[in-house]
Design a protein around this motif. Sequence first.
Motif, short mmCIF file in Angstrom:
data_model
loop_
_atom_site.label_atom_id
_atom_site.label_comp_id
_atom_site.label_asym_id
_atom_site.label_seq_id
_atom_site.Cartn_x
_atom_site.Cartn_y
_atom_site.Cartn_z
N LEU A 240 -19.36 28.93 -2.97
CA LEU A 240 -17.54 28.01 -3.16
C LEU A 240 -17.47 27.17 -2.18
O LEU A 240 -16.39 26.10 -2.85
N LEU A 241 -17.58 26.97 -1.10
CA LEU A 241 -16.32 26.38 -0.20
C LEU A 241 -18.00 26.09 1.20
O LEU A 241 -18.38 26.83 1.62
N ASP A 242 -17.63 25.24 1.65
CA ASP A 242 -18.47 24.59 2.60
C ASP A 242 -17.62 24.87 3.85
O ASP A 242 -17.21 25.56 3.98
N ALA A 243 -18.26 24.19 5.01
CA ALA A 243 -18.25 25.14 6.30
C ALA A 243 -16.97 24.59 6.76
O ALA A 243 -15.96 25.17 7.13
N GLY A 244 -16.68 23.26 6.49
CA GLY A 244 -15.68 22.55 6.30
C GLY A 244 -14.28 23.28 5.55
O GLY A 244 -13.07 24.01 6.36
N GLU A 245 -14.61 23.77 4.75
CA GLU A 245 -13.39 24.09 3.88
C GLU A 245 -12.93 26.00 4.53
O GLU A 245 -11.87 26.30 3.74
N ARG A 246 -14.44 26.13 4.97
CA ARG A 246 -14.11 27.65 5.20
C ARG A 246 -13.38 27.49 6.30
O ARG A 246 -12.48 28.74 6.22
N ALA A 247 -13.25 26.99 7.20
CA ALA A 247 -12.73 27.12 8.22
C ALA A 247 -11.12 26.86 8.45
O ALA A 247 -9.78 27.08 8.85
N THR A 248 -11.43 25.18 7.20
CA THR A 248 -9.55 25.10 6.97
C THR A 248 -9.23 26.45 6.95
O THR A 248 -7.49 26.85 6.36
N ALA A 249 -9.62 26.91 5.32
CA ALA A 249 -9.02 28.22 4.48
C ALA A 249 -8.73 29.26 5.24
O ALA A 249 -7.78 30.50 4.91
N ILE A 250 -9.88 29.47 5.77
CA ILE A 250 -9.10 31.01 7.71
C ILE A 250 -8.29 29.74 8.46
O ILE A 250 -6.96 30.88 8.94
N ALA A 251 -7.96 29.00 8.79
CA ALA A 251 -6.98 28.64 9.80
C ALA A 251 -4.72 28.48 8.64
O ALA A 251 -4.70 29.66 9.34
N ARG A 252 -5.69 27.98 7.37
CA ARG A 252 -4.44 28.08 7.08
C ARG A 252 -3.67 30.03 6.75
O ARG A 252 -2.44 29.64 6.22
N GLY A 253 -4.89 30.76 5.88
CA GLY A 253 -4.97 32.08 6.39
C GLY A 253 -3.70 32.67 4.02
O GLY A 253 -3.13 33.53 5.06
N VAL B 184 -10.60 33.59 1.90
CA VAL B 184 -11.19 33.64 3.31
C VAL B 184 -10.84 34.32 3.86
O VAL B 184 -10.33 34.35 4.48
N LEU B 185 -11.95 35.23 4.56
CA LEU B 185 -11.77 36.34 5.66
C LEU B 185 -13.16 35.80 5.90
O LEU B 185 -13.94 35.48 6.08
N SER B 186 -13.06 35.98 7.64
CA SER B 186 -13.89 36.19 8.87
C SER B 186 -14.23 37.57 9.08
O SER B 186 -13.10 38.17 9.02
N ARG C 65 -19.93 35.89 10.13
CA ARG C 65 -20.35 36.20 8.65
C ARG C 65 -18.45 35.89 8.31
O ARG C 65 -18.04 35.77 8.95
N THR C 66 -18.97 35.17 6.91
CA THR C 66 -17.35 34.50 6.18
C THR C 66 -17.58 35.35 4.78
O THR C 66 -18.73 35.54 4.23
N VAL C 67 -15.91 35.55 3.99
CA VAL C 67 -16.39 36.58 2.91
C VAL C 67 -15.10 35.91 2.44
O VAL C 67 -14.66 35.19 2.48
N ILE C 68 -16.19 35.47 0.47
CA ILE C 68 -15.17 34.25 0.27
C ILE C 68 -14.85 35.20 -1.20
O ILE C 68 -15.69 36.20 -1.62
N ALA C 69 -13.64 35.40 -1.40
CA ALA C 69 -13.30 36.11 -2.88
C ALA C 69 -12.66 35.25 -4.01
O ALA C 69 -11.77 33.99 -3.01
#
Length: 496
Positions: free
Chosen positions: A144-157, A177-179, A184-188
Amino acid sequence: MAADPPARGPARPPGAATGPARPAGAVAGPAATAPATGRAARRGRRTGWWRRKSLRFRLTAVASAVLAVALAASAYVLVGVLGRALIAGTDDAIHQRARQVVSLADAGRLPVEMTSPDGVLVQVIDAAGRITHATPGTDRLLPLLDAGERATAIARGGAGFVDGGPYGIPHVLRVRVLSADQGRTVIAARPFSEVQTSVNTAAHVLLVGTPLLLVLLAGVSWVIVGGTLRPIAALRRGAEEITDTARSRRLPVPESRDEVHSLAVTLNDMLARLEKADARQRALVSDAAHELRSPLASIRLQLEVALGHPEGQDWRETAEGVLEDTMRLARLAEDLLALARLDERGGALARREPVELDRLVPQTVERYGEAVTVRVAPTPGDAIMVTGDALDLGRVLVNLVDNALRHTVSPVVVELRTEGTGAVLTVTDDGSGIPEADRERVFDRFTRLDSARSRDHGGAGLGLAIVRETVHAHGGAVTLEDAAPGLRAVVRLPLS
């Protein structure tokens, strides 16, 4: 540098006038003032339209307007709070689900086939970007999110929105998104349509229900205001029924102890005072007419006899009789004028000035000669000074002395002294006096005792009435006391 362009039109010589000069501060002409006048006229028409409406309509309209603003603000706040609450609930649900999956992934206990009993969609992505686990209904090939978007979402919290259309999900998704361990990354994610549906449903209900509630409250306000104003309408009808032929009528007093009840009581008290004043004026007119009739009849009789028998008439005696009755009429007119002025002032003084009683009293009784004896008690220091109208106080003394001279045998005694903070003026005669039961009644207008009525110069019964009202206007009091023999009139006035 380019030269300035030449001026258009013919050149004017220096100092030439360009048209009629307008003085400084001159008001613009009708063309300039017309818009302001038009706006003022329209504003006046709108204000006049509002003022012409009934009080019931205006109160209901104002209450309805306030209710409308309050309901609209409440509906807006309710929809906003509901939306934020639903979003917060959705975020909590996907966050809890994501943490649960992270715990299972870190423990190595992720099931091969994941389920979503709470409707939360989950994707587990390894360090290489491949989807290793996914719940039914989600894409197993495309995150649902690419690598960059996942990183941004994790940083945003926090959670964010993602369009689910490209992934075969016909809804907007709320994604968290949680790491996990091992990169590994979990997208809910959860469809946001439930929240939108709930908010839209609440908005539609409020959109339809708020006007209906407003109409209901306006109707209730109309009824309540009408019930509140009903006693005022009863007062108006009662006032319409009161005429000059039904002066004893009173306005209806409502049972409720509210402002309308107080208004009705106050108006009834006012009607009672007006009725009393009207009765007093009618009695004054009737008594004045009665007193005027006697000297006028005497003058007419004397003139008719003189004209009917001119040869045997003593014209000097006739003139003296007519003059005596004329003087009686003049005294009555002066007394009536004095009473009218006292009534017009309503107990107030015509003038407020320092009055030296120890000088006024001797000057006033000086014209009576030996018929009046004056005794002024010496006072240390300043003179006996009061505040008031010297002419009115002089008239008080003259009325008391004239009344005493009509009944006395010996000279009338006038005394002036001070008692505490007041001045005491007494007028004493040795006549027959007045019974104690009648000493208050003689201060009423046109009141004369039988002994006074039998006298030719007994007056019209206004002298003591003028005395009492004048003394009261000066803040004092007047009483009659037994002088044994005779009568003593006592006037007490406050010192300045």
